[in-house]
Design an enzyme around this catalytic site. Structure first.
Site, PDB file in Angstrom:
ATOM      1  N   LYS A 116       0.816  -1.216   0.000  1.00  0.00           N
ATOM      2  CA  LYS A 116       0.000   0.000   0.000  1.00  0.00           C
ATOM      3  C   LYS A 116       0.851   1.269   0.000  1.00  0.00           C
ATOM      4  CE  LYS A 116      -4.425  -1.662   1.412  1.00  0.00           C
ATOM      5  NZ  LYS A 116      -5.664  -1.491   2.121  1.00  0.00           N
ATOM      6  N   LYS A 199      -5.501  -9.360  -5.850  1.00  0.00           N
ATOM      7  CA  LYS A 199      -6.661  -9.592  -4.984  1.00  0.00           C
ATOM      8  C   LYS A 199      -7.849  -8.730  -5.408  1.00  0.00           C
ATOM      9  CE  LYS A 199      -7.015  -7.590  -0.849  1.00  0.00           C
ATOM     10  NZ  LYS A 199      -7.467  -7.302   0.488  1.00  0.00           N
ATOM     11  N   LYS A 202     -11.671  -3.339  -2.864  1.00  0.00           N
ATOM     12  CA  LYS A 202     -12.567  -2.179  -2.987  1.00  0.00           C
ATOM     13  C   LYS A 202     -11.870  -1.021  -3.687  1.00  0.00           C
ATOM     14  CE  LYS A 202     -14.349  -2.852   1.691  1.00  0.00           C
ATOM     15  NZ  LYS A 202     -13.196  -2.945   2.591  1.00  0.00           N
TER      16      LYS A 202
END
Ligand code: AQP
Length: 335
Positions: A116, A199, A202
């Protein structure tokens, strides 16, 4: 007679956007089974949503959507505690205490932070880095023994176990349990419909990468039609799937939604083409996801009902949190 429970279950979802099939198959679907024989606490982890700076209005709206999704998927608010993390301030207090037992070296190993934060780690917020400590506090505040999560959270759970042991060792206590991850089912890691190596998430900019729990039948059909496959025949066995991540993903989704095994799906479709398989997949997804989506909408129309569930849940969670936090302070003897 009061029911005896096997375990204390804790889990949660961030109110960061549309809940998707990965959140459902990797986490929420399993909670529905677990509520039968365990005491369960299901949290909406809004403090985690701030690890990437976001607009508070969207988080507030998403909180109600996540609560509605839990109930629509089959979580019974009468039997379980459903609440919002920030309504129980002990999470933050315990997180600070636990951070003092967490060597930086442990956090440096967390792959989700590396993913991230990307190349610009120096500019990443401290919250994104220390997020797994808050997650440990969420779990340990309630002395949870089992944590049902998707496969992506395995490493964070391992860290929670290490932190629990570090605290217990230092104070020569067995106060905190060593929580076990529960990574259940064939779809513990649902992948993007556009790239089988990523993956389902969202935050993926492409809506075609995921099935949202709020998608209409038309949207689900369009996304499955466009889902990436390859030009080879339908696989004949599980070994073939290893080199074909997109196909593996679709078959796992089918197996999980229809509660069968991967091999059974292969047996059913191996003499068919992908067009036929996708038609069947669309059908079962439409049945399952659409019924959740319709129920979610009904629940969302009654905001007073939802807010009452979250208020009652916060009261119960605060009661447990206050008791455990007092014991933690007593063990530490400092505060
Ligand atoms: N793709 C997935 N497959 C299986 N399980 C998944 N989970 C998330 N994605 C998948 C599981 O859902 C639970 C709640 O996750 P979360 O919303 O708290 O956080 P996340 O893992 O960061 O989810 P996203 O969708 O990837 O969010 P963004 O894009 O905001 O980072 C967890 O049990 C998780 O394992």
């Amino acid at each position: 007679m009061e029911k005896t429970f096997n375990d204390l279950i804790f889990s949660g979802v961030q109110p960061t956007g549309n809940l998707h099939l990965g959140n459902y198959l990797g986490a929420i679907k399993n909670w529905v089974e677990l509520q039968n024989n365990n005491k369960c606490i299901f949290c909406i982890v809004d403090l985690h949503a701030f690890t990437v700076p976001r607009n508070c209005i969207s988080i507030k709206n998403n909180i109600l959507e996540v609560a509605a999704a839990y109930i629509a998927a089959g979580i019974d608010p009468k039997r379980n505690i459903i609440f919002v993390q920030s309504h129980v301030s002990y999470h933050s207090e315990l997180s600070w205490i636990l951070s003092c037992f967490t060597p930086i070296g442990w956090l440096n190993r967390m792959t989700q932070f590396k993913d991230k934060a990307g190349k610009n780690k120096e500019k990443a917020p401290l919250g994104l880095y220390s997020y797994p400590v808050l997650m440990a506090a969420d779990i340990l505040l309630y002395k949870a023994t089992k944590v049902p999560v998707g496969d992506d959270q395995k490493q964070h759970l391992e860290l929670s176990r290490n932190i629990s042991q570090a605290f217990n060792r230092f104070y020569e206590t067995d106060f905190f349990p060593i929580p076990d991850p529960l990574i259940i089912g064939t779809a513990a890691r649902v992948m993007s419909l556009r790239d089988g190596t990523k993956k389902m998430s969202k935050s993926d900019p492409s809506d075609f990468s995921r099935i949202n729990l709020k998608d209409s039948s038309d949207e689900i059909s369009k996304k499955i039609r466009k889902a990436k496959t390859d030009s080879l025949d339908f696989p004949k066995n599980e070994i073939e799937l290893e080199a074909r991540p997109e196909i593996q993903n679709l078959i796992k989704i089918f197996a999980s939604v229809s509660d069968t095994s991967i091999q059974q799906v292969i047996n059913e479709f191996h003499q068919r083409d992908f067009i036929f398989f996708k038609e069947s997949l669309k059908e079962i997804l439409n049945q399952k996801i659409n019924s959740i989506s319709v129920e979610m909408q009904k629940i969302l129309n009654d905001e007073t009902f939802l807010k009452k569930i979250l208020k009652d849940g916060a009261e119960k969670a605060n009661e447990i949190g206050a008791k455990n936090m007092k014991e933690i302070r007593d063990i530490m003897g400092c505060f």
